[in-house]
Write an enzyme that holds these catalytic residues in place. Sequence first.
Site: not given
Length: 325
Positions: A179, A207, A209-210, A230-231, A233
């Site tokens: 990301t 889907r 994510g964050d 980042t990571g 989500g």
Amino acid sequence: MTHKYGIILHGGAGRYRLFTKEFIEKRKQELKKAALYSFDELKKGSALDAVEAAVEYMEDSGLFNAGKGSSLTITKEVEMDAGIMDGKTLRCGAVACVKSIKNPIKLARLVLEKTDHIFLAGPGAEKVAEILGMKREPIVVTSEKIRKFEKAFRLWLKGKWGTHLFRLKTIYRDFIEGTVGAVAIDKYRNIAAATSTGGYSLKLPGRIGDTPLVGCGFYADNSAGGASATGIGEYLTLIFACKTACDFMRQGVSAMKAAEATIDILTRRFGLHTGGIITVDPMGRLGFAYNTQGMSKSIMTSGMSEPAVAVFPEEDHIMLKFIKK
Ligand code: GLY
């Protein structure tokens, strides 16, 4: 204030020790170029333009999991998310699940500038892109992407894959890898943040994510600070990672300590190997923290002659000497 203006960028947190040295070096060079490219914008005076430029550069690179380099869903498609926020006005723009937009961050900026909304998703977002004059351009599914997909899919067939929230970190940790994001403060002390992603390999269609969720993957407020995450989500969303970091900074905590405190919460709730964050506080201090093997990142401020870049904890001193805790 430690310097007149500055920017911090990330190219994703993850299992960097699985990557080849050559790949990591290439990513570092791209981050350096993205820092220089966006710093030129920052010098002109706008943090918002600078973070958009940084993310646009990394979306076009193909070396990160965003834009051109986006990973594939379980149905072998690209679905990208992005968000951008102006800390002066609290205006923000975000898009999710877009498939044929070369630079999702530019569409997010258009949502911010040209619509009364903050978040558009899927075919509706793509239609608005067309109406606003953006060209639709499907992201090419390269043989490298298919290779990664097949590797992940084989694990999935063996049952080493799934979507249960609390198994995500063991299941997806090898595949969260790029990301991109940026946070900047300009000479008028305006703060902005932007983040863009392809999500992760084998995510389910639809889907989100964050990354495009305000307060989770990005946040900026001149009176608090700015952050980009980042990571994994799902976890970052559950702790409102970027708003959490900004809430610490609002109380006077430095950017570095706010980033560390946020990742501490992430680790305590969901364990190691789950994510990272970059931050800027209203005094212009920069910060970063991660609980993964590495996080590619770069900084450039008005006091520096060239960007500093680091991936692994043992290299972070290269950046830390420019950061006031
Ligand atoms: N942090 C990117 C994602 O989970 O989609």
